[in-house]
Design an enzyme around this catalytic site. Structure first.
Site, short mmCIF file in Angstrom:
data_model
loop_
_atom_site.label_atom_id
_atom_site.label_comp_id
_atom_site.label_asym_id
_atom_site.label_seq_id
_atom_site.Cartn_x
_atom_site.Cartn_y
_atom_site.Cartn_z
N CYS A 266 -15.49 -9.71 -29.65
CA CYS A 266 -13.97 -9.72 -29.13
C CYS A 266 -13.14 -8.78 -30.26
CB CYS A 266 -13.26 -11.10 -29.54
SG CYS A 266 -13.89 -12.24 -28.48
N GLU B 14 -8.00 -17.09 -23.41
CA GLU B 14 -8.76 -18.03 -24.54
C GLU B 14 -8.86 -17.53 -25.71
OE1 GLU B 14 -10.52 -20.89 -23.60
OE2 GLU B 14 -10.38 -20.85 -25.58
N1 LIG Z 1 -16.77 -14.86 -26.87
C1 LIG Z 1 -15.62 -15.06 -27.45
O1 LIG Z 1 -15.41 -15.76 -28.47
C2 LIG Z 1 -14.41 -15.05 -26.51
C3 LIG Z 1 -13.03 -15.67 -26.88
C4 LIG Z 1 -12.09 -15.46 -26.45
C5 LIG Z 1 -11.95 -14.53 -25.11
N2 LIG Z 1 -13.04 -13.92 -24.64
C6 LIG Z 1 -13.18 -13.25 -23.53
O2 LIG Z 1 -13.78 -13.75 -22.48
C7 LIG Z 1 -14.49 -13.11 -21.59
C8 LIG Z 1 -15.95 -13.64 -21.53
O3 LIG Z 1 -16.56 -13.62 -23.06
P1 LIG Z 1 -17.95 -13.93 -23.21
O4 LIG Z 1 -18.02 -13.77 -24.56
O5 LIG Z 1 -18.15 -15.34 -22.67
O6 LIG Z 1 -18.90 -12.97 -22.27
P2 LIG Z 1 -20.39 -13.11 -22.01
O7 LIG Z 1 -20.79 -11.63 -21.91
O8 LIG Z 1 -21.25 -14.08 -22.88
O9 LIG Z 1 -20.53 -14.04 -20.50
C9 LIG Z 1 -20.12 -13.38 -19.23
C10 LIG Z 1 -20.83 -13.91 -18.24
O10 LIG Z 1 -20.18 -13.44 -16.86
C11 LIG Z 1 -21.05 -13.24 -16.03
N3 LIG Z 1 -20.74 -12.28 -15.03
C12 LIG Z 1 -20.46 -11.23 -14.76
N4 LIG Z 1 -20.28 -10.83 -13.62
C13 LIG Z 1 -20.07 -11.90 -12.97
C14 LIG Z 1 -19.48 -12.13 -11.72
N5 LIG Z 1 -19.08 -11.27 -10.65
N6 LIG Z 1 -19.68 -13.36 -11.13
C15 LIG Z 1 -20.33 -14.57 -11.99
N7 LIG Z 1 -20.54 -14.18 -13.23
C16 LIG Z 1 -20.49 -12.87 -13.72
C17 LIG Z 1 -22.48 -12.52 -17.05
O11 LIG Z 1 -23.67 -12.67 -16.42
C18 LIG Z 1 -22.25 -13.36 -18.11
O12 LIG Z 1 -23.00 -14.60 -18.27
C19 LIG Z 1 -14.23 -11.63 -22.12
O13 LIG Z 1 -13.34 -11.11 -21.63
C20 LIG Z 1 -13.91 -11.93 -23.81
O14 LIG Z 1 -13.30 -10.87 -24.31
C21 LIG Z 1 -14.22 -14.15 -25.51
#
Ligand SMILES: NC(=O)c1ccc[n+]([C@@H]2O[C@H](COP(=O)([O-])OP(=O)(O)OC[C@H]3O[C@@H](n4cnc5c(N)ncnc54)[C@H](O)[C@@H]3O)[C@@H](O)[C@H]2O)c1
Length: 436
Positions: free
Chosen positions: A256, A145
């Site tokens: 990130c 993403e």
């Molecule tokens: N935030 C950004 O801008 C962004 C952009 C690109 C990529 N990413 C990547 O995407 C991924 C997610 O990032 P985010 O910022 O959305 O994280 P986040 O911490 O906001 O959300 C992650 C969610 O996953 C849930 N979770 C954890 N284990 C789980 C499981 N076993 N089953 C179901 N839910 C579970 C958590 O409770 C949480 O709600 C990361 O690897 C990040 O590096 C983030």
């Protein structure tokens, strides 16, 4: 029409997962979104939006009937074959990516499952290969993403590119993912899994490098009397360089860049390769935040007992995400120097309060500036540019602004009697109006 579209499953409804769920629903898909946090699932099911992201609330409200939020894995597995993994991959103590949540998801999949696991979480190259080794027969696609917080919905709906990585045997699964993204119109790049994983890490590391580069240029500009804004403009006009991510400031933060740069550095290190450039990128970024202290001391001398107002706490505007925000380091450094720190953020205050310990939280920018010896602009929220600085100055002990994002109008500020310090900007720091 929506009946013909494939249902979509989302695992983890944080920034990426919630935006993914809302956007696929907007495209007409039924979506089942699963998270392990029951309070989050309950709030979302009641229609409460758990993060601040422009446009997301509207999208979720408009498509409420297409999205089911659940804590149950079974409900997810029954509801959709295509499962987007959007769980968090924070840094471990060593700086590697912590894949425990990704592993937990894989372990919950039933053996012989005909689901397609689509990895959106940012993971080190090699992760897909090891998951396929542990779960032979599982269809696996890497689809990193690239959305940015603050414009996440827009980025998802209008991607520059969509990367779809698959290895031999999973071509059908990759085609199904490609079909999901075709209506968005961005270029779709098909690669192998390891390359898709590397594209994500390399992209973030490159952008972070650009930021640290321009920050070092800004620091040199301060020494030689050049203006980094003009320098960046001149550089950016070169199509080989481009103008984005050339804005000097107090460094990058967020969930990130810091962790992905570190994860790539560690990934290389684990193979025996020392990624020297990234070591410097990280160090420059750490030191950049701390330069604010020197700029304050230049005007105030010792900071002991000085009241410093931080304007903005979120790691960037239009989000309430506080992960790795520069404000956290800055507040701690200022308190370490003996300053009294007061802070204001339009949306992140609640999230920040628990992370900022003894920092006093104000309800408005004016309240934060009341009685302050200096203001430090940390996050470039629009309202700080629109602030009536002349009125704010009346309430400050000293009219001093350190603009950590080169966001404010220096001439207007000095005209209102402020001493102004930017990052690598050649503007007079002296007030032009006679204000006490
Ligand atoms: N935030 C950004 O801008 C962004 C952009 C690109 C990529 N990413 C990547 O995407 C991924 C997610 O990032 P985010 O910022 O959305 O994280 P986040 O911490 O906001 O959300 C992650 C969610 O996953 C849930 N979770 C954890 N284990 C789980 C499981 N076993 N089953 C179901 N839910 C579970 C958590 O409770 C949480 O709600 C990361 O690897 C990040 O590096 C983030």
């Amino acid at each position: 029409m929506s009946e013909q579209l494939q249902p979509v499953g989302v695992i983890g409804v944080g920034w990426v997962g919630l935006v993914t769920a809302a956007c696929f629903a907007e495209l007409g898909h039924q979506v089942v979104a699963r998270d392990i946090l029951s309070e989050k699932v309950e709030a979302l099911s009641r229609g409460e939006v758990t993060i601040h992201e422009p446009g997301l609330e509207d999208l979720l409200r408009r498509n409420a009937e297409r999205i089911t939020f659940t804590t149950e894995m079974n409900e997810l597995l029954e509801g959709a074959r295509l499962l987007f993994v959007c769980v968090d991959t924070p840094p471990t103590y060593s700086g590697d990516a912590d894949l425990s949540r990704v592993r937990a998801v894989v372990q919950e999949l039933p053996e012989g499952s005909d689901h397609v696991l689509i990895m959106k979480s940012t993971v080190p190259a090699g992760t897909g290969e090891s998951i396929r080794r542990d779960m032979p027969g599982l269809a696996y696609v890497s689809c990193p993403e690239f959305l940015k917080e603050g414009t996440a919905v827009e980025d998802f709906m209008h991607p520059d590119r969509v990367v779809v990585g698959s290895d031999p045997g999973d071509e059908g699964a990759a085609e199904a993912v490609e079909e999901l993204y075709k209506p968005l119109g961005g270029e779709i790049l098909r690669t192998d899994v390891a390359s898709a994983e590397m594209i994500k890490l390399a992209s973030n590391a490159f952008l972070a490098t650009k930021i640290s580069f321009i920050n070092e240029i800004a620091n040199v500009c301060e020494e030689v009397g050049a203006d980094v804004g003009q320098v960046a403009q001149g550089m950016g006009l070169d199509s080989r360089i481009g103008s984005s991510f050339l804005r000097a400031g107090i460094g990058y933060g967020g969930s990130c860049f810091p962790k992905d740069v570190s994860a790539l550095k560690m990934l290389a290190g684990n193979t025996g390769y020392h990624f020297q450039l990234l070591t410097a990128v990280i160090e420059v970024n750490e030191l950049q935040k701390r330069r604010v202290v020197g700029k304050l001391e230049k005007h105030l001398g010792s900071l002991i007992g000085k009241r410093i107002a931080l304007l903005g706490l979120a790691f960037k505007p239009d989000t309430d995400d506080m992960r790795e925000a520069s404000s956290l380091v800055l507040a701690a450094r200022l308190q370490g120097e003996g300053a009294e720190v007061v802070a204001y953020d339009p949306v992140a205050a609640e999230r920040a309060a628990g992370m900022l310990g003894s920092v006093e939280m104000a309800n408005s920018a004016i309240e934060a500036l009341d009685g302050a010896d200096a203001a430090v602009l940390v996050t470039e929220w629009r309202e700080f540019a629109d602030l009536d600085w002349a009125a704010a100055g009346e309430r400050m002990i000293r009219r001093l602004v350190v603009d950590g994002r080169n966001f404010l109008d220096p001439e207007a500020l000095t005209g209102a009697g402020f001493e102004y310090e930017g990052i690598g900007r050649t503007v007079t720091s002296q007030p032009t109006a006679n204000a006490s």
